[in-house]
Write an enzyme that holds these catalytic residues in place. Sequence first.
Site, PDB file in Angstrom:
ATOM      1  N   CYS A 193     -21.461   8.098  16.752  1.00  0.00           N
ATOM      2  CA  CYS A 193     -22.165   8.490  15.521  1.00  0.00           C
ATOM      3  C   CYS A 193     -21.474   7.872  14.306  1.00  0.00           C
ATOM      4  O   CYS A 193     -22.121   7.266  13.445  1.00  0.00           O
ATOM      5  CB  CYS A 193     -22.177  10.012  15.381  1.00  0.00           C
ATOM      6  SG  CYS A 193     -23.017  10.901  16.706  1.00  0.00           S
ATOM      7  N   ASP A 233      18.744   1.458  -1.518  1.00  0.00           N
ATOM      8  CA  ASP A 233      19.168   1.251  -2.899  1.00  0.00           C
ATOM      9  C   ASP A 233      20.300   2.247  -3.168  1.00  0.00           C
ATOM     10  O   ASP A 233      20.485   3.205  -2.409  1.00  0.00           O
ATOM     11  CB  ASP A 233      17.976   1.494  -3.833  1.00  0.00           C
ATOM     12  CG  ASP A 233      18.376   1.493  -5.292  1.00  0.00           C
ATOM     13  OD1 ASP A 233      19.070   0.545  -5.692  1.00  0.00           O
ATOM     14  OD2 ASP A 233      18.011   2.434  -6.014  1.00  0.00           O
TER      15      ASP A 233
END
Length: 750
Positions: A31, A445
């Site tokens: 569907c 970082d």
Amino acid sequence: MTASLVEDTNNNHESVRRIQLDVAGMLCAACASRVETKLNKIPGVRASVNFATRVATIDAVDVAVDELRQVIEQAGYRATAHAESAVEEIDPDADYARNLLRRLIVAALLFVPLADLSTMFAIVPTNRFPGWGYLLTALAAPIVTWAAWPFHRVALRNARYRAASMETLISAGILAATGWSLSTIFVDKEPRQTHGIWQAILHSDSIYFEVAAGVTVFVLAGRFFEARAKSKAGSALRALAARGAKNVEVLLPNGAELTIPAGELKKQQHFLVRPGETITADGVVIDGTATIDMSAITGEARPVHASPASTVVGGTTVLDGRLVIEATAVGGDTQFAAMVRLVEDAQVQKARVQHLADRIAAVFVPMVFVIAGLAGASWLLAGASPDRAFSVVLGVLVIACPCTLGLATPTAMMVASGRGAQLGIFIKGYRALETINAIDTVVFDKTGTLTLGQLSVSTVTSTGGWCSGEVLALASAVEAASEHSVATAIVAAYADPRPVADFVAFAGCGVSGVVAEHHVKIGKPSWVTRNAPCDVVLESARREGESRGETVVFVSVDGVACGAVAIADTVKDSAADAISALCSRGLHTILLTGDNQAAARAVAAQVGIDTVIADMLPEAKVDVIQRLRDQGHTVAMVGDGINDGPALACADLGLAMGRGTDVAIGAADLILVRDSLGVVPVALDLARATMRTIRINMIWAFGYNVAAIPIASSGLLNPLIAGAAMAFSSFFVVSNSLRLSNFGLSQTSD
């Protein structure tokens, strides 16, 4: 209600609208595939339909919403404007499950006597009594009509538009078994003579009422458990969305209080929040102090203290105290609403393997009818009776199920998104998750990621006749125009900055400006002293500060270096444990920072990172990530700042700390809203668990269909068993995905 829209612009400057429509009536993957195919045939439309969430996401150029709805309705479905999660309280899966349960109970109660009598009358004709056929028909009629109506309704709608879906197979199987049974019962046949129980069973009349009823019961049961599981899978997201406040008390200029719906709150309005109430919007505390439960955003139960000038986030709860808040972001612009959208958007996207499954599902149903017809014809040509050939055809029709293909990926992603939101992990999409198992390197970082990012001035060293206070005053004046975290620390150390002129920022290097007719530069020592020799006192201060892991910037006045300012940061308590956890998983960790080598190595030593790459400009960080990838590494990057955005986008997997900049968050694949780095290994584990679940689901889905249809075609499966197997297949996939809802329960939260 209007359709949910997101405006965008493409390279041709044509307006692109993102439209989301709720699609009702989809009961299988075929569907969703058909709706998607129909929409994508419209010029200027790119659509993706998610079967699990029943949402069509459409990027359209010069296409009206009504036209999109019309196309969906012509395909046999209903389309309505997508309900925003922030206000959605209805659970369509729960409603659908209740409807199925009513039909299932009636069908199951009638199925037991029907199966018993149908089998007995078929095998032992001597037990038949006058009206036995009418009794069986009366028992079967409610099952094959009312109970099976959801399948018949979709099949009829499909036939109207010359389409086929899973419901077409189910409906055809039920009606065929019913029709054949009625023919067997009410059409006179020659009496048969059999001797012995096995001969009676093997040559019994073809009364398939128990098959028609059994298939209905098993499929209803499968759909019921599937709908209930999908409802449970989406409960985390609904609970997240439900945390938003419904009403808000606004303070009027005259001091009076007025209660209004939360959606009517405007920016810069002042509103009141009392203990136990949910903060309606993002804002700044104007008056009052309170303790706030941030778990809705961070997943952590740790309370946070709020006082005047503190920023607060909508969707969080005040535990004690009373706050007056000025709204800075309302409605869909709040951080809370953005997080909910992230979870929704993640469910809209499709993995590469799911695109393959969708293409298969689109052609699967017609293929099943062809295979069933060929199997029946082959048995007839081989000399089998029509009853035997029909049994084979019925078995093929009943066992084929493309639903598992359509559910394999969306259900896993739905559960993972909801569970991730509870843990403070927001998954933005599939792109990076598909490479998660190959991750071998995690790059961090430093400032704001491994450290708290709450910088403060620790020491100021001066030379050349300047005093420390004057150096700090000049530096503060220039840095007041900058937004860098180092600038914030310097400005905080000198509360009365002087006016600055001709301010210029040099990315990755520093800033300059004119203060009281002096040309002042602040930045990296190598940049400040590149055209002038460095004083021995300042160089000594630099080395000493960097040995402590501090960031040291130099200050020059009129071209002469005259000061060194050391900026201290604190390493997060969770950093060392997080790095240790990653190393125990066999991952290599790297510290990649724009800070100096000595400061970077000091921090790396504290947390247990062996490899340090320092003094990197933003573009150089991208080069490092790309070089690692070129060397064959699969890289995850963890960052939070503007300068991390390009590197996060370049990495195979980008993880942004949720309190980072919009640039970092926009470039990342996973957003971690906790301050604790302990969530990094948890996020990687969740991503791995999600992809592992998807792979298991897909292996089962493909394996089931590859094996089941040939077995049914060979006549080795009774249609009743085939129906049970088909229902179990979908139930297995959804249940397997639901295991993700328990992810992390055994882990200790940081």
